[in-house]
Design an enzyme around this catalytic site. Structure first.
Site, PDB file in Angstrom:
ATOM      1  N   GLU A  54      58.408  -7.573  57.037  1.00 44.11           N
ATOM      2  CA  GLU A  54      57.936  -8.459  55.976  1.00 44.11           C
ATOM      3  C   GLU A  54      59.071  -8.957  55.093  1.00 44.11           C
ATOM      4  OE1 GLU A  54      54.651  -6.618  57.813  1.00 44.11           O
ATOM      5  OE2 GLU A  54      56.403  -5.648  56.898  1.00 44.11           O
ATOM      6  N   HIS A  89      45.134  -2.219  54.736  1.00 46.26           N
ATOM      7  CA  HIS A  89      44.533  -3.449  55.230  1.00 46.26           C
ATOM      8  C   HIS A  89      43.442  -3.966  54.289  1.00 46.26           C
ATOM      9  CE1 HIS A  89      46.281  -1.288  58.605  1.00 46.26           C
ATOM     10  NE2 HIS A  89      46.310  -2.409  59.295  1.00 46.26           N
TER      11      HIS A  89
END
Length: 287
Positions: A60, A129
């Site tokens: 990321e 998530h």
């Protein structure tokens, strides 16, 4: 006009802007060949080629950093963080560079990029998530943070975000990806950033909300209407900056404010709205 889900509307906004602006590119984990974990970018690599729709490593920090570099050189990247809970490795790039580039260079460079990510819970996924970390991002001057709550607003706001000359964080409520369908004309018409949307007018209570909670608040307002209570429902949509004029105008008329959000209460965006309304509309509040 086709009836589209939110994820289909997001895909359509990508395609429109890529077809009309060759500087727009897409990058992220699995966004190319697989079309994204939620299929938000499905078909884009086949249509526009691997040079404009690029799969990245599971990194990321790299995704955010590469997007900043592209944006500084005249490219308009739309980068995807696969889940919001994975944003932590990218926070250094976001806070130290993405948010500051225009001011650091005294306007010589800008950072026209969009960082998209699924937002919130409700799909029975693990904790990384199901995060709602908007307050972490809203804290940084130089970032815009947007969270649509319907397919039509997702389409129009994503177009506006891609066209904006500064970085926009685009949060996509995962529970709403396929929750409902709307008629959406693929006409490239953007919606305004930095604005709330009044979804239901009322006189007894203002409800300020965003993301997946907008759907719940509209249901509650419908139920309360049957009990004689008139609720005005405002989709805040733009979490940084917040359109306080619309919220204050409503509270002055209703005298009451309820703030509903999915994120942690502690230091959440609601904790910004509540004191601002108290400060600027204290004598208009009935409760």
């Amino acid at each position: 006009m086709p009836k589209l889900t939110m994820v289909e509307a997001i895909n359509m906004a990508h395609a429109w802007e890529m077809a009309h602006d060759p500087s727009v590119v897409v990058l992220g984990e699995d966004v190319g060949a697989n079309g994204g974990v939620f299929r938000a970018t499905v078909g884009l690599q086949q249509r526009f080629g691997a040079a404009r729709v690029q799969d990245t490593p599971l990194a990321e920090g790299l995704i955010a950093g590469a997007a900043i570099g592209m944006a500084a050189q005249g490219i308009k990247p739309v980068a995807e963080i696969q889940f919001m809970g994975f944003i932590y490795p990218a926070l250094d790039q976001i806070a130290s560079h993405m948010a500051r580039l225009r001011n650091r260079t005294r306007g010589r460079l800008s950072c026209p990029l969009v960082l998209r990510m699924p937002h919130g819970g409700g799909i029975h996924a693990p904790e990384h998530h199901s995060e709602s970390l908007e307050a972490v991002l809203c804290h940084h001057p130089g970032l815009r943070v947007v969270c649509p709550s319907s397919p039509a607003r997702a389409y129009g706001l994503l177009l506006a975000a891609i066209r904006h000359p500064d970085p926009v964080i685009f949060l996509e409520p995962v529970r709403l990806y396929r929750h409902a369908r709307q008629d959406i004309e693929d006409d490239g018409q953007a919606l305004p950033l930095d604005s709330c949307f009044v979804l239901r007018e009322g006189s007894d209570l203002t409800i300020a909300t965003w993301g997946a909670m907008t759907v719940e608040c509209l249901k509650a307002a419908e139920q309360l209407a049957g009990e004689g209570i008139s609720c005005e429902v405002i989709d805040v949509a733009s979490l940084a900056p917040i359109d306080f004029d619309t919220i204050l105008d409503s509270v002055v008329r209703t005298g009451r404010l309820l703030i509903v959000h999915e994120a942690p209460r502690n230091c959440g965006v609601g904790a910004e709205i509540a004191p601002t309304v108290t400060e600027q509309a204290l004598y208009d509040l009935l409760a």
